[in-house]
Design a protein around this motif. Structure first.
Motif, PDB file in Angstrom:
ATOM      1  N   UNK A  46      63.843 111.153  30.774  1.00  0.00           N
ATOM      2  CA  UNK A  46      63.230 112.301  31.427  1.00  0.00           C
ATOM      3  C   UNK A  46      63.355 112.490  32.743  1.00  0.00           C
ATOM      4  N   UNK A  47      63.120 111.374  33.586  1.00  0.00           N
ATOM      5  CA  UNK A  47      63.129 111.297  35.138  1.00  0.00           C
ATOM      6  C   UNK A  47      63.531 109.799  35.480  1.00  0.00           C
ATOM      7  N   UNK A  48      64.293 109.761  36.492  1.00  0.00           N
ATOM      8  CA  UNK A  48      64.541 108.356  37.134  1.00  0.00           C
ATOM      9  C   UNK A  48      64.163 108.556  38.741  1.00  0.00           C
ATOM     10  N   UNK A  49      63.586 107.824  39.179  1.00  0.00           N
ATOM     11  CA  UNK A  49      63.217 108.011  40.551  1.00  0.00           C
ATOM     12  C   UNK A  49      63.322 106.800  41.280  1.00  0.00           C
ATOM     13  N   UNK A  50      63.146 106.547  42.546  1.00  0.00           N
ATOM     14  CA  UNK A  50      62.856 105.387  43.551  1.00  0.00           C
ATOM     15  C   UNK A  50      61.898 105.619  44.596  1.00  0.00           C
ATOM     16  N   UNK A  51      61.630 104.528  45.187  1.00  0.00           N
ATOM     17  CA  UNK A  51      60.539 104.645  46.123  1.00  0.00           C
ATOM     18  C   UNK A  51      61.237 105.495  47.379  1.00  0.00           C
ATOM     19  N   UNK A  52      59.961 106.380  47.912  1.00  0.00           N
ATOM     20  CA  UNK A  52      60.024 107.072  48.866  1.00  0.00           C
ATOM     21  C   UNK A  52      59.194 107.304  49.842  1.00  0.00           C
ATOM     22  N   UNK A  53      58.914 106.017  50.502  1.00  0.00           N
ATOM     23  CA  UNK A  53      57.547 105.529  51.294  1.00  0.00           C
ATOM     24  C   UNK A  53      57.890 106.176  52.619  1.00  0.00           C
ATOM     25  N   UNK A  54      59.075 106.408  53.056  1.00  0.00           N
ATOM     26  CA  UNK A  54      59.335 107.012  54.231  1.00  0.00           C
ATOM     27  C   UNK A  54      58.746 108.532  54.396  1.00  0.00           C
ATOM     28  N   UNK A  55      58.701 109.078  53.192  1.00  0.00           N
ATOM     29  CA  UNK A  55      58.235 110.474  53.081  1.00  0.00           C
ATOM     30  C   UNK A  55      56.646 110.539  53.133  1.00  0.00           C
ATOM     31  N   UNK A  56      56.117 109.645  52.521  1.00  0.00           N
ATOM     32  CA  UNK A  56      54.608 109.241  51.913  1.00  0.00           C
ATOM     33  C   UNK A  56      54.453 107.825  51.635  1.00  0.00           C
ATOM     34  N   UNK A  57      53.526 106.978  52.138  1.00  0.00           N
ATOM     35  CA  UNK A  57      53.524 105.797  51.609  1.00  0.00           C
ATOM     36  C   UNK A  57      52.665 105.349  50.198  1.00  0.00           C
ATOM     37  N   UNK A  58      52.365 106.638  49.703  1.00  0.00           N
ATOM     38  CA  UNK A  58      51.946 106.449  48.489  1.00  0.00           C
ATOM     39  C   UNK A  58      53.133 106.638  47.425  1.00  0.00           C
ATOM     40  N   UNK A  59      54.311 107.123  47.980  1.00  0.00           N
ATOM     41  CA  UNK A  59      55.502 107.495  46.860  1.00  0.00           C
ATOM     42  C   UNK A  59      56.278 106.038  46.478  1.00  0.00           C
ATOM     43  N   UNK A  60      55.277 105.103  46.023  1.00  0.00           N
ATOM     44  CA  UNK A  60      55.786 103.878  45.286  1.00  0.00           C
ATOM     45  C   UNK A  60      56.862 104.437  44.242  1.00  0.00           C
TER      46      UNK A  60
END
Length: 197
Positions: A46-60
């Motif tokens: 359905x969806x695959x993603x990765x860490x995006x802490x550079x945008x927001x530290x909560x985006x594990x």
């Protein structure tokens, strides 16, 4: 579906759906954690993603996958009870809570908290569990009223031969890919402003 078939599919998703996104994320300065959500019915992604802490530290990786999942139109978004949650690394306390609050009844992970600390030099998961929740490694309840969490590597170790040897070799190759991603992240992490890097 057998455990062998499920493991093979989840490794496919890590290799083909998560790793490419993670490689791009690590190149930008993010950590190497990723996740995917699959339909239980046919194991489609359905969806695959990765860490995006550079945008927001909560985006594990797991939380970022959930963010993207809930950005899908409701008509295209299956119920969480009808999905499998796959995390590349054992979810931290933030991600365990996010998986719980969103209603998943399961998650699978490849690397353990100890791997995050020892192999990837990212000790925060275990430190937070100990300092905030007074839990030792593995101290949370992996089978509870909300979900069951399962380690893919333990599942592989429990398989009969020849599947165990075949999938162990595949797991080792995947681990080597993550070792390389980790080296890239560690070499550049001082240049980012992620609070817990």
């Amino acid at each position: 579906m057998t455990d062998t078939a499920l493991i093979e599919r989840l490794l496919d998703v890590m290799e083909h759906d998560i790793v490419p996104k993670t490689a791009a994320g690590v190149a930008a300065g993010n950590k190497l954690f990723g996740a995917a959500i699959l339909r239980k019915s046919d194991l489609s992604v359905v969806i695959a993603e990765t860490n995006n802490e550079l945008e927001n530290p909560l985006w594990h990786g797991e939380v970022h996958a959930l963010k993207r999942f809930y950005e899908l139109p409701k008509a295209d978004r299956p119920e969480t009870k009808d999905c499998i949650f796959l995390a590349t690394h054992e979810p931290c306390s933030l991600c365990l809570s996010a998986i719980t609050w969103t209603g998943f009844d399961n998650f699978y992970y490849f690397f353990s908290h100890e791997d995050s600390r020892d192999a990837f030099a990212i000790p925060h998961d275990l430190k937070i569990l100990k300092e905030v929740f007074t839990l030792d490694p593995g101290g949370y309840n992996a089978t509870n009223a909300f979900w069951t969490g399962r380690s893919l590597r333990r599942m592989i170790a429990a398989l009969p031969e020849p599947d165990r040897t075949r999938l162990s070799a595949r797991a080792d190759a995947l681990a080597a890919t993550y070792d390389s991603l980790s080296a890239t992240y560690q070499a550049q992490k001082q240049d980012n402003d992620i609070p817990l890097n």
